[in-house]
Design a protein around this motif. Sequence first.
Motif, short mmCIF file in Angstrom:
data_model
loop_
_atom_site.label_atom_id
_atom_site.label_comp_id
_atom_site.label_asym_id
_atom_site.label_seq_id
_atom_site.Cartn_x
_atom_site.Cartn_y
_atom_site.Cartn_z
N TYR A 147 0.81 -1.22 0.00
CA TYR A 147 0.00 0.00 0.00
C TYR A 147 0.85 1.27 0.00
CZ TYR A 147 -4.21 -2.35 2.09
OH TYR A 147 -5.30 -3.13 2.39
N SER A 148 0.34 2.29 -0.66
CA SER A 148 0.70 3.66 -0.32
C SER A 148 -0.14 4.01 0.89
CB SER A 148 0.39 4.61 -1.48
OG SER A 148 0.41 5.95 -1.01
N HIS A 149 0.53 4.23 2.04
CA HIS A 149 -0.15 4.34 3.32
C HIS A 149 -0.90 5.66 3.51
CE1 HIS A 149 0.38 2.90 7.80
NE2 HIS A 149 -0.87 3.04 7.47
N ARG A 150 -0.48 6.68 2.77
CA ARG A 150 -1.21 7.94 2.84
C ARG A 150 -0.93 8.78 1.60
NH1 ARG A 150 1.63 12.12 7.13
NH2 ARG A 150 3.79 11.41 6.89
N TYR A 151 -1.84 9.66 1.33
CA TYR A 151 -1.73 10.61 0.21
C TYR A 151 -0.64 11.64 0.52
CZ TYR A 151 -3.19 14.70 -2.56
OH TYR A 151 -3.23 15.79 -3.39
N ASP A 152 0.18 11.93 -0.47
CA ASP A 152 1.26 12.90 -0.33
C ASP A 152 0.97 14.09 -1.24
OD1 ASP A 152 3.56 14.40 -0.31
OD2 ASP A 152 4.93 12.75 -0.82
N PRO A 153 0.57 15.22 -0.67
CA PRO A 153 0.22 16.38 -1.51
C PRO A 153 1.42 17.04 -2.18
CG PRO A 153 0.15 16.99 0.82
CD PRO A 153 0.41 15.51 0.77
N GLU A 154 2.65 16.70 -1.76
CA GLU A 154 3.85 17.35 -2.29
C GLU A 154 4.53 16.55 -3.39
OE1 GLU A 154 4.63 20.39 -1.34
OE2 GLU A 154 2.94 20.41 0.05
N THR A 155 4.13 15.29 -3.58
CA THR A 155 4.75 14.45 -4.61
C THR A 155 3.74 14.24 -5.73
OG1 THR A 155 6.14 13.28 -3.01
CG2 THR A 155 5.72 12.15 -5.08
N PRO A 156 4.14 14.37 -7.00
CA PRO A 156 3.19 14.11 -8.08
C PRO A 156 2.55 12.73 -7.93
CG PRO A 156 5.25 15.02 -8.95
CD PRO A 156 5.49 14.73 -7.50
N LEU A 157 1.25 12.67 -8.14
CA LEU A 157 0.55 11.39 -8.02
C LEU A 157 1.15 10.35 -8.97
CD1 LEU A 157 -3.22 12.43 -7.74
CD2 LEU A 157 -1.72 11.58 -5.93
N GLU A 158 1.55 10.81 -10.15
CA GLU A 158 2.12 9.89 -11.13
C GLU A 158 3.37 9.20 -10.61
OE1 GLU A 158 0.05 13.20 -13.48
OE2 GLU A 158 1.30 13.03 -11.68
N GLU A 159 4.17 9.92 -9.82
CA GLU A 159 5.40 9.33 -9.28
C GLU A 159 5.08 8.22 -8.28
OE1 GLU A 159 9.32 10.48 -6.56
OE2 GLU A 159 8.32 12.07 -7.72
N THR A 160 4.18 8.52 -7.36
CA THR A 160 3.80 7.52 -6.36
C THR A 160 3.17 6.30 -7.03
OG1 THR A 160 3.40 9.23 -4.68
CG2 THR A 160 2.32 7.11 -4.34
N LEU A 161 2.26 6.55 -7.97
CA LEU A 161 1.53 5.45 -8.59
C LEU A 161 2.42 4.63 -9.52
CD1 LEU A 161 -1.77 7.41 -9.22
CD2 LEU A 161 -1.44 5.55 -7.58
N GLN A 162 3.33 5.29 -10.24
CA GLN A 162 4.23 4.54 -11.12
C GLN A 162 5.17 3.66 -10.29
OE1 GLN A 162 3.88 4.41 -14.49
NE2 GLN A 162 5.33 2.71 -14.37
N ALA A 163 5.55 4.13 -9.09
CA ALA A 163 6.36 3.30 -8.21
C ALA A 163 5.60 2.03 -7.83
CB ALA A 163 6.76 4.07 -6.96
N LEU A 164 4.29 2.16 -7.57
CA LEU A 164 3.47 0.99 -7.25
C LEU A 164 3.41 0.03 -8.44
CD1 LEU A 164 0.45 2.55 -5.28
CD2 LEU A 164 2.56 1.56 -4.35
N VAL A 165 3.22 0.58 -9.64
CA VAL A 165 3.19 -0.25 -10.85
C VAL A 165 4.51 -1.02 -10.99
CG1 VAL A 165 3.18 -0.17 -13.38
CG2 VAL A 165 1.53 1.21 -12.08
N ASP A 166 5.61 -0.31 -10.83
CA ASP A 166 6.92 -0.94 -11.04
C ASP A 166 7.24 -1.96 -9.95
OD1 ASP A 166 7.18 0.57 -13.30
OD2 ASP A 166 8.44 2.11 -12.39
N ILE A 167 6.73 -1.73 -8.74
CA ILE A 167 6.91 -2.70 -7.65
C ILE A 167 6.24 -4.02 -8.00
CG2 ILE A 167 6.00 -3.21 -5.34
CD1 ILE A 167 6.91 -0.30 -4.59
#
Length: 321
Positions: free
Chosen positions: A140-160
Amino acid sequence: MIKEQYLAAPQRYDGGMRYEHCGRSGVLLPKVSLGFWHNFGGIDPYERSREITRYAFDHGITHFDLANNYGPPYGSAEDTMGRLMDDDFRPYRDELFISTKAGYDMWPGPYGNWGSRKYLMASLDQSLKRMHLDYVDLFYSHRYDPETPLEETLQALVDIVRSGKALYVGISRWPLEATRFAFQYLKERDVPCLIYQGRLNMLDRAPQEEGILDLCVEHGVGFISFSPLAQGLLTDRYLNGIPEDSRMSKGKFLKESMLTDELLQRIKGYNEQAQQRGETLVEMALAWILHQKGVTSVLVGASSTAQLEKNLKCVSAKPFE
């Protein structure tokens, strides 16, 4: 000293546990899942953690939910999971569904928090080492990060997922529009969001009021509720005052100021309802969550097998009208 070998109960899937498809996926989760937020850290007796976890699995609980900073201290719940894998559960790895998360404060410096690719990937590597696992079933992404682009967080999940370090991904406590974006982004990259973890209980219905549950149903994403007993408020512990050994008396997560006269009367009203149903307040509170449209599972903590036994009764509780 020779370790006693654990043999799981042969009837573990015949004892009444029910399993629910997680959204539109093929994954079945138990209606009750075991959370490691409290009671499994380095300050807790290992043998008690072991007893609770064995009891859970022997009664059909296949999903164990962790996070990088569960403890205390941080990381120690995952260390406990690693010991449990080595001592008891290695032969049953393929029967287990193990999740962990990253998003909250974990280590010092700029890369130990929030939702950057750097943090998520490093954290998962650390988690796998602590738990003595090659992969987790769910990250999981444990919480929303308003300072990091959503695409960066989500692409990390995809690549994981593509790296094989997690089979599925989920998000926890993201706001509605960011969640909508996440569901679409992940789906377009063939790594659909499996599940949303949110706080839902009879006293806190935010995921329903904000539209999160409806969005999960619309997109075929599962939902799992944490803090289903509102940190113990939805039990009989506070009906007649604040016990000295209670979580509220310690004041860390529950403050005495929260227990207003209005809230106490509401809890007493729920308790009367439960008695009319022939149930405890705990059973009814958990059963109420499982009855809500779109809910896959409910996460319970436990400080004893007796407590877990009581929680499991919600699976066979009466339906709600």
